[in-house]
Design a protein around this motif. Structure first.
Motif, PDB file in Angstrom:
ATOM      1  N   GLN A 280      -7.345   6.974 -14.629  1.00 46.28           N
ATOM      2  CA  GLN A 280      -6.022   6.826 -15.223  1.00 46.28           C
ATOM      3  C   GLN A 280      -5.012   7.646 -14.430  1.00 46.28           C
ATOM      4  O   GLN A 280      -5.203   8.834 -14.206  1.00 46.28           O
ATOM      5  N   THR A 281      -3.947   7.000 -14.058  1.00 46.44           N
ATOM      6  CA  THR A 281      -2.891   7.687 -13.331  1.00 46.44           C
ATOM      7  C   THR A 281      -1.963   8.365 -14.331  1.00 46.44           C
ATOM      8  O   THR A 281      -1.996   8.088 -15.544  1.00 46.44           O
ATOM      9  N   GLU A 282      -1.123   9.224 -13.822  1.00 49.79           N
ATOM     10  CA  GLU A 282      -0.167   9.923 -14.677  1.00 49.79           C
ATOM     11  C   GLU A 282       0.805   8.943 -15.322  1.00 49.79           C
ATOM     12  O   GLU A 282       1.146   9.074 -16.495  1.00 49.79           O
TER      13      GLU A 282
ATOM     14  N   ASN B 139       0.798  -1.216   0.000  1.00 53.23           N
ATOM     15  CA  ASN B 139       0.000   0.000   0.000  1.00 53.23           C
ATOM     16  C   ASN B 139       0.832   1.267   0.000  1.00 53.23           C
ATOM     17  O   ASN B 139       0.279   2.361  -0.009  1.00 53.23           O
ATOM     18  N   ASP B 140       2.166   1.167   0.023  1.00 56.01           N
ATOM     19  CA  ASP B 140       3.014   2.357   0.026  1.00 56.01           C
ATOM     20  C   ASP B 140       2.777   3.231  -1.196  1.00 56.01           C
ATOM     21  O   ASP B 140       2.804   4.444  -1.103  1.00 56.01           O
ATOM     22  N   GLY B 141       2.538   2.638  -2.337  1.00 57.32           N
ATOM     23  CA  GLY B 141       2.321   3.398  -3.561  1.00 57.32           C
ATOM     24  C   GLY B 141       0.925   3.991  -3.658  1.00 57.32           C
ATOM     25  O   GLY B 141       0.625   4.733  -4.584  1.00 57.32           O
ATOM     26  N   TYR B 142       0.062   3.668  -2.699  1.00 53.23           N
ATOM     27  CA  TYR B 142      -1.312   4.148  -2.711  1.00 53.23           C
ATOM     28  C   TYR B 142      -1.573   4.923  -1.428  1.00 53.23           C
ATOM     29  O   TYR B 142      -2.027   4.358  -0.436  1.00 53.23           O
ATOM     30  N   PRO B 143      -1.307   6.249  -1.420  1.00 52.47           N
ATOM     31  CA  PRO B 143      -1.455   7.005  -0.172  1.00 52.47           C
ATOM     32  C   PRO B 143      -2.890   7.006   0.372  1.00 52.47           C
ATOM     33  O   PRO B 143      -3.091   7.042   1.565  1.00 52.47           O
ATOM     34  N   GLN B 144      -3.886   6.960  -0.473  1.00 55.20           N
ATOM     35  CA  GLN B 144      -5.267   6.950  -0.006  1.00 55.20           C
ATOM     36  C   GLN B 144      -5.769   5.524   0.189  1.00 55.20           C
ATOM     37  O   GLN B 144      -6.915   5.330   0.534  1.00 55.20           O
ATOM     38  N   GLY B 145      -4.917   4.548   0.001  1.00 59.43           N
ATOM     39  CA  GLY B 145      -5.331   3.152   0.125  1.00 59.43           C
ATOM     40  C   GLY B 145      -5.713   2.612  -1.236  1.00 59.43           C
ATOM     41  O   GLY B 145      -5.869   3.345  -2.206  1.00 59.43           O
TER      42      GLY B 145
ATOM     43  N   LEU C 198       0.892   5.126 -22.102  1.00 61.21           N
ATOM     44  CA  LEU C 198      -0.001   5.129 -23.256  1.00 61.21           C
ATOM     45  C   LEU C 198       0.550   6.025 -24.363  1.00 61.21           C
ATOM     46  O   LEU C 198       0.554   5.648 -25.540  1.00 61.21           O
ATOM     47  N   GLN C 199       1.059   7.199 -23.986  1.00 59.48           N
ATOM     48  CA  GLN C 199       1.643   8.116 -24.967  1.00 59.48           C
ATOM     49  C   GLN C 199       2.876   7.495 -25.608  1.00 59.48           C
ATOM     50  O   GLN C 199       3.061   7.572 -26.822  1.00 59.48           O
ATOM     51  N   GLU C 200       3.711   6.848 -24.809  1.00 60.26           N
ATOM     52  CA  GLU C 200       4.904   6.192 -25.342  1.00 60.26           C
ATOM     53  C   GLU C 200       4.515   5.073 -26.301  1.00 60.26           C
ATOM     54  O   GLU C 200       5.140   4.899 -27.354  1.00 60.26           O
TER      55      GLU C 200
END
Length: 112
Positions: free
Chosen positions: A90-92, A60-66, A98-100
């Motif tokens: 969609q996350t940044e 959960n470290d990568g998900y601050p809001q859970g 997707l752009q790449e």
């Protein structure tokens, strides 16, 4: 090995240890005698639960809001309701990938 795989193995270890304890407790007479096997298993289970908590927190470290969970009811299609598909947020990082991907496709098309 991934954290989720390690977590899954930890849960399986906890379950197998608990099954050992229950089978041991089935055979014990209520005389008050304690077996070392049961105490060792309880100590091991306690450590496995601590490991599982650490793995959960690391995941959960990568998900601050859970972590966001989808309600199971929303996945069930009903016959009398029109199907409305919601796009996942969609996350940044996803947008960058997707752009790449689109740029690579264009490069391949230009080469061909």
């Amino acid at each position: 090995m991934g954290l989720t795989k390690l977590g899954q193995e930890t849960v399986q270890d906890i379950i197998s240890r608990l099954q050992e304890i229950f089978s041991t407790l089935k055979g014990i007479q209520p005389t008050g005698s304690r077996e070392d096997i049961t105490e060792n298993n309880l100590r091991t289970i306690r450590l496995l639960f601590k490991r599982l908590r650490i793995l959960y927190e690391k995941c959960n470290d990568g998900y601050p809001q859970g972590m966001e969970f989808t309600q199971v009811e929303s996945l069930i299609p009903y016959m009398d309701e029109p199907e409305v598909r919601q796009e996942p947020p969609q996350t940044e990082e996803y947008r960058k990938e997707l752009q790449e991907n689109l740029e690579l496709k264009e490069t391949i098309l230009l080469r061909n």
